[in-house]
Design an enzyme around this catalytic site. Sequence first.
Site: not given
Length: 504
Positions: A188, A316, A407
Amino acid sequence: MSIESEIRTTAGVVRGRWENAVAVFRGIPYAEPPFGSRRFGAPVPVQRWDGIRDALEFGPLVPQAGHTGSVMSSVSGRLGDGSADCLTLNVWSPDLGAAGLPVMVWIQGGTYLENNTGNPHCDGATLARSGVVVVSMNYRVGADGFARIAGAPDNRGILDQIAALRWVQDNIVAFGGDPANVTVFGQSAGGACIAALLVMPMAAELFRRAISQSMPGTYFSVRLATAISATITTQLGVQATVGDLASVPPRALTDATDAVIGKMAEFVESWGPMALTPTPFSPVVDGDVLPCAPWRALADGAARDIDLLIGHTRDEYRLYTSRPGGEPTEARMTAAFDHLAPGTDGNALYRTAYPDATPGQRYELLNSDWLFRMPSLHLADAAHAGGGPVRLYELAWSFNSEQGASHCLDFLLIFGTLSPDEVRAHRSAHPNAANEITQVGHHMRTDWVSFATSGKPDWAPYDPQTRTTRVYNAEPTTQPYPEERSRRIWSMHQFDTLDLLHTE
């Protein structure tokens, strides 16, 4: 019973201990506390100390929302609770007497707003037992780390990361590691910092390989970063200068930042698409610390000597839409397609490409593509164009139907810190997920360690013709890039520095 071990670093002796066949050293300072006159400056190397310093506990948090330490209310520096000593790192080594183990340096994500290497999900022990020395570091986040402040260097959080990487070069031999075989890996915001490090002159020769996981494609121009900082500091009645902010305690800055986060969507006409993301911070392309956005620099040949592994998860943005209140409204969906999608009618592009998807699913796909998936794919394209070796992956496995391959799932698998019992307890866990998670994590961890060791994991390099991709399901496969429909939608888009659309 744990056995303590002492190692001499360039600044002094640290005492760690062996825990389950791994030597662990926590909370080693790599820079002086970033407070007082150093608060908005570049990191300063830590001063030497006499005697033996315990490295048994993780260092205190850097300033961030939710931090309860007394440093949050002070501007002066060192305090009674020791929370000023926050620029620390941690080392996990399977063999302190080894000669030249591969080194993996973890750069944690957290929307440029959070950073806590004490998070048990980032424990490096399992990864270290695979035969590598693992390092993680605290670095400045929020306004202290990433806001554009007149009189201060930009990207202070990334400058902290560079300082930690220099510490690794100077000290990692004593922990069994090879300073000539360092791999940075991050997820990230950490993955985007790594993409920035690839093209930053200050980071040259500090690492040999890089793994960028789920990088957000947001890099700000000076104009955009200046406008955002001014909006935050206006909440406090001051300007975004070192002089004005010197008297503002960290808690006031985090509160002002939170206030702006709550109304960011109101600025979309001037701030552009970044106003629809969860954070007001990203690396600043200032032409100095960060010369240009990573896609352009990699395509021009920057970092062509660095092995690159890049990829993303399949779902995600499900992490955000699956949260309470995350279901998109009509207004939010309209704004997203108006400001994020390529072309003049992004909604039509996604309806055509994904005819069976609901409006909410198309919103999720768009956000996944714009923020994470397509910036990653295009970075692989750029690295290949610049002549650098690059490999691509996607995590498609999931353990529950609510979040899918969302994610953050990837790093939990690589570190091996999400247990089968936690998976089994999830209300929507797949029937065999608790058995599969150990296997999927093993496959990913093995590939990450193989890459860190030689730069050559067990699948072919990426190129834009074959688009060979390692796809992690219950069993890994190697196949053409699986998100072809989205790839086509974004094929003509150029990811680059985000700029202010117009002044308010």
